[in-house]
Structures are given as structure tokens and as C-alpha cells.
Motif scaffolding. Sequence first.
Motif, PDB file in Angstrom:
ATOM      1  N   SER A   1      37.935  23.015  20.750  1.00  0.00           N
ATOM      2  CA  SER A   1      37.954  21.793  19.946  1.00  0.00           C
ATOM      3  C   SER A   1      38.395  22.096  18.523  1.00  0.00           C
ATOM      4  O   SER A   1      39.217  21.370  17.939  1.00  0.00           O
ATOM      5  CB  SER A   1      36.556  21.151  19.939  1.00  0.00           C
ATOM      6  OG  SER A   1      36.534  20.016  19.111  1.00  0.00           O
ATOM      7  N   LEU A   2      37.879  23.172  17.957  1.00  0.00           N
ATOM      8  CA  LEU A   2      38.236  23.582  16.601  1.00  0.00           C
ATOM      9  C   LEU A   2      39.736  23.816  16.478  1.00  0.00           C
ATOM     10  O   LEU A   2      40.378  23.348  15.524  1.00  0.00           O
ATOM     11  CB  LEU A   2      37.462  24.846  16.218  1.00  0.00           C
ATOM     12  CG  LEU A   2      37.729  25.433  14.838  1.00  0.00           C
ATOM     13  CD1 LEU A   2      37.372  24.445  13.743  1.00  0.00           C
ATOM     14  CD2 LEU A   2      36.943  26.741  14.666  1.00  0.00           C
ATOM     15  N   GLU A   3      40.319  24.500  17.452  1.00  0.00           N
ATOM     16  CA  GLU A   3      41.763  24.764  17.424  1.00  0.00           C
ATOM     17  C   GLU A   3      42.564  23.469  17.511  1.00  0.00           C
ATOM     18  O   GLU A   3      43.594  23.317  16.840  1.00  0.00           O
ATOM     19  CB  GLU A   3      42.157  25.722  18.554  1.00  0.00           C
ATOM     20  CG  GLU A   3      41.649  27.145  18.363  1.00  0.00           C
ATOM     21  CD  GLU A   3      41.991  27.715  16.993  1.00  0.00           C
ATOM     22  OE1 GLU A   3      43.181  27.663  16.615  1.00  0.00           O
ATOM     23  OE2 GLU A   3      41.069  28.191  16.300  1.00  0.00           O
ATOM     24  N   ALA A   4      42.086  22.532  18.325  1.00  0.00           N
ATOM     25  CA  ALA A   4      42.780  21.248  18.458  1.00  0.00           C
ATOM     26  C   ALA A   4      42.710  20.458  17.150  1.00  0.00           C
ATOM     27  O   ALA A   4      43.706  19.854  16.723  1.00  0.00           O
ATOM     28  CB  ALA A   4      42.194  20.445  19.612  1.00  0.00           C
ATOM     29  N   TYR A   5      41.544  20.461  16.518  1.00  0.00           N
ATOM     30  CA  TYR A   5      41.418  19.770  15.232  1.00  0.00           C
ATOM     31  C   TYR A   5      42.329  20.405  14.174  1.00  0.00           C
ATOM     32  O   TYR A   5      42.953  19.699  13.362  1.00  0.00           O
ATOM     33  CB  TYR A   5      39.964  19.772  14.750  1.00  0.00           C
ATOM     34  CG  TYR A   5      39.102  18.706  15.373  1.00  0.00           C
ATOM     35  CD1 TYR A   5      39.466  17.365  15.334  1.00  0.00           C
ATOM     36  CD2 TYR A   5      37.895  19.037  16.000  1.00  0.00           C
ATOM     37  CE1 TYR A   5      38.666  16.379  15.903  1.00  0.00           C
ATOM     38  CE2 TYR A   5      37.082  18.053  16.573  1.00  0.00           C
ATOM     39  CZ  TYR A   5      37.483  16.735  16.511  1.00  0.00           C
ATOM     40  OH  TYR A   5      36.689  15.761  17.078  1.00  0.00           O
ATOM     41  N   LYS A   6      42.400  21.724  14.175  1.00  0.00           N
ATOM     42  CA  LYS A   6      43.292  22.411  13.233  1.00  0.00           C
ATOM     43  C   LYS A   6      44.746  22.039  13.490  1.00  0.00           C
ATOM     44  O   LYS A   6      45.528  21.847  12.554  1.00  0.00           O
ATOM     45  CB  LYS A   6      43.112  23.925  13.353  1.00  0.00           C
ATOM     46  CG  LYS A   6      41.842  24.466  12.735  1.00  0.00           C
ATOM     47  CD  LYS A   6      41.774  25.979  12.909  1.00  0.00           C
ATOM     48  CE  LYS A   6      40.541  26.569  12.254  1.00  0.00           C
ATOM     49  NZ  LYS A   6      40.446  28.042  12.451  1.00  0.00           N
ATOM     50  N   GLU A   7      45.106  21.931  14.770  1.00  0.00           N
ATOM     51  CA  GLU A   7      46.483  21.622  15.152  1.00  0.00           C
ATOM     52  C   GLU A   7      46.947  20.289  14.579  1.00  0.00           C
ATOM     53  O   GLU A   7      48.099  20.144  14.168  1.00  0.00           O
ATOM     54  CB  GLU A   7      46.591  21.593  16.677  1.00  0.00           C
ATOM     55  CG  GLU A   7      47.995  21.381  17.212  1.00  0.00           C
ATOM     56  CD  GLU A   7      48.035  21.335  18.732  1.00  0.00           C
ATOM     57  OE1 GLU A   7      48.911  20.634  19.259  1.00  0.00           O
ATOM     58  OE2 GLU A   7      47.182  21.984  19.386  1.00  0.00           O
ATOM     59  N   ILE A   8      46.044  19.309  14.528  1.00  0.00           N
ATOM     60  CA  ILE A   8      46.429  17.985  14.029  1.00  0.00           C
ATOM     61  C   ILE A   8      46.024  17.771  12.565  1.00  0.00           C
ATOM     62  O   ILE A   8      46.231  16.697  12.006  1.00  0.00           O
ATOM     63  CB  ILE A   8      45.827  16.861  14.904  1.00  0.00           C
ATOM     64  CG1 ILE A   8      44.298  16.959  14.957  1.00  0.00           C
ATOM     65  CG2 ILE A   8      46.434  16.879  16.288  1.00  0.00           C
ATOM     66  CD1 ILE A   8      43.622  15.798  15.670  1.00  0.00           C
ATOM     67  N   GLY A   9      45.436  18.802  11.954  1.00  0.00           N
ATOM     68  CA  GLY A   9      45.063  18.710  10.542  1.00  0.00           C
ATOM     69  C   GLY A   9      43.899  17.786  10.265  1.00  0.00           C
ATOM     70  O   GLY A   9      43.806  17.200   9.177  1.00  0.00           O
ATOM     71  N   ASP A  10      42.998  17.633  11.228  1.00  0.00           N
ATOM     72  CA  ASP A  10      41.811  16.791  11.062  1.00  0.00           C
ATOM     73  C   ASP A  10      40.713  17.619  10.402  1.00  0.00           C
ATOM     74  O   ASP A  10      39.959  18.333  11.070  1.00  0.00           O
ATOM     75  CB  ASP A  10      41.352  16.254  12.423  1.00  0.00           C
ATOM     76  CG  ASP A  10      40.183  15.281  12.320  1.00  0.00           C
ATOM     77  OD1 ASP A  10      39.408  15.370  11.348  1.00  0.00           O
ATOM     78  OD2 ASP A  10      40.032  14.441  13.228  1.00  0.00           O
ATOM     79  N   LYS A  11      40.635  17.520   9.088  1.00  0.00           N
ATOM     80  CA  LYS A  11      39.684  18.339   8.331  1.00  0.00           C
ATOM     81  C   LYS A  11      38.232  17.967   8.623  1.00  0.00           C
ATOM     82  O   LYS A  11      37.356  18.826   8.662  1.00  0.00           O
ATOM     83  CB  LYS A  11      39.955  18.193   6.829  1.00  0.00           C
ATOM     84  CG  LYS A  11      41.313  18.697   6.385  1.00  0.00           C
ATOM     85  CD  LYS A  11      41.398  20.198   6.443  1.00  0.00           C
ATOM     86  CE  LYS A  11      42.687  20.721   5.827  1.00  0.00           C
ATOM     87  NZ  LYS A  11      42.776  22.191   5.878  1.00  0.00           N
ATOM     88  N   GLY A  12      37.988  16.673   8.834  1.00  0.00           N
ATOM     89  CA  GLY A  12      36.634  16.246   9.144  1.00  0.00           C
ATOM     90  C   GLY A  12      36.147  16.829  10.460  1.00  0.00           C
ATOM     91  O   GLY A  12      35.024  17.324  10.557  1.00  0.00           O
ATOM     92  N   GLY A  13      37.010  16.777  11.475  1.00  0.00           N
ATOM     93  CA  GLY A  13      36.663  17.357  12.769  1.00  0.00           C
ATOM     94  C   GLY A  13      36.469  18.861  12.672  1.00  0.00           C
ATOM     95  O   GLY A  13      35.550  19.422  13.277  1.00  0.00           O
TER      96      GLY A  13
END
Length: 199
Positions: free
Chosen positions: A81-93
Motif C-alpha cells: 500500500s505504501l508503495e502504491a501511495y508513493k507511486e501516485i504521490g498521495d502524501k496523506g496515504g
Amino acid sequence: SLKIVVITSEDDTIKVQNLISISQNLAGTDNPNAIYYGSRARNLAEDLNYTAGKAKALKYIGIGYYMQSDYVQTVKYWEESLEAYKEIGDKGGEANILSNLGALNTDEGDETKGLSYFLQALPIAEEINDTLRLGTVLLNIGFIYSKKQETYRNAFDYYSQALPLFDSINYQEGIGTVTGNIGDLFFLQGNYDSALIYL
């Protein structure tokens, strides 16, 4: 009602969100099905190339495993999940998952690793101006430092930063936790008058 909706709806991003909502609602009460619906959401999100949905689905799959005390699987899904959030630049996630990983490692007794995750989450929470997340991370860092007498001062510093943040958003649970923790620290140092005030 959501289960009926996902049976009849088309395979689109709305269906992914509905599957995630089912997973979220079942977490803590029916964890196997929370994992099942989270996995369906993850699979559909991958088919649709919907990374935001995939990131959130992975988070709730991890929560399902966490609620079953299967921490190996929890870490696996939260790291994905962390990698996916990083991929889309979702800082909150990203800050959310880092905090979750920090709490999990701390609970499991690996306070060094837990602190590492919290310290990664801290600047992200500051960057996005997420008051609740920032206060919670500061509180958790303070808690780790409160475990050793030689780092009590650090604990006070982090608790003192968290308290006005919780106060600013009237977050009573956070205020209660941090003032109680400060009271405990004063008590451990024999400063009973100050301990009594905070407790």
C-alpha cells in the motif's frame, strides 16, 4: 446494501470504492470477509489501472490481517500500500501507512524500527499540514522516548508539541492521552505535584 450494489454494478472505479467500503465496515467484526472484499477491490483496481483504489484496498486488507493478529501479512500488504501511495504521490496515504507500520512495530517490541517509521511520517504530515496526523505521530514518538529514563526529555519535547495541536482541533482523546502520558513522566521522576495536575 453495498453488497447488493457490487453484485449488480459494472466493473469500474465506483465498484472498487464500494468494495473497499465493505472491507472497511467489516474490519474488526468479520475479518476474513474484510480481507475477501479488500482483495476483490485490489484485483479490480489492478485490472482498471486504478492505483489510488489499489493503495486503499491494500491498506484495508492489511487491517483485516492486523485484526487477526497476523502481523506478517499485515506488514506485507501495508508495505505494498505504501508503495502504491508513493507511486501516485498521495502524501496523506503515505503518512498514514508509515504511522500504521510504526505503531505495529512498536506494539511488537521493535521500538527502533517503529521510531524510524514515525520519523519518516513526521515531515510528510508537516508538509501536508495534517494536524491530526502530525499530533498523533508526535505523540507516538514521545511514547517511544518515554520508555527509557535517559530519553524522558525527548518524550516531554514531543508530547509538548503534540498537545497544542490536539487542542487546536479539540481532539479530546489525543488531549487526554498526551496529558496522561506527561503526568506519568512527572510521576516517574518523583514530581508528584506536576503529575497530579496533568493526570
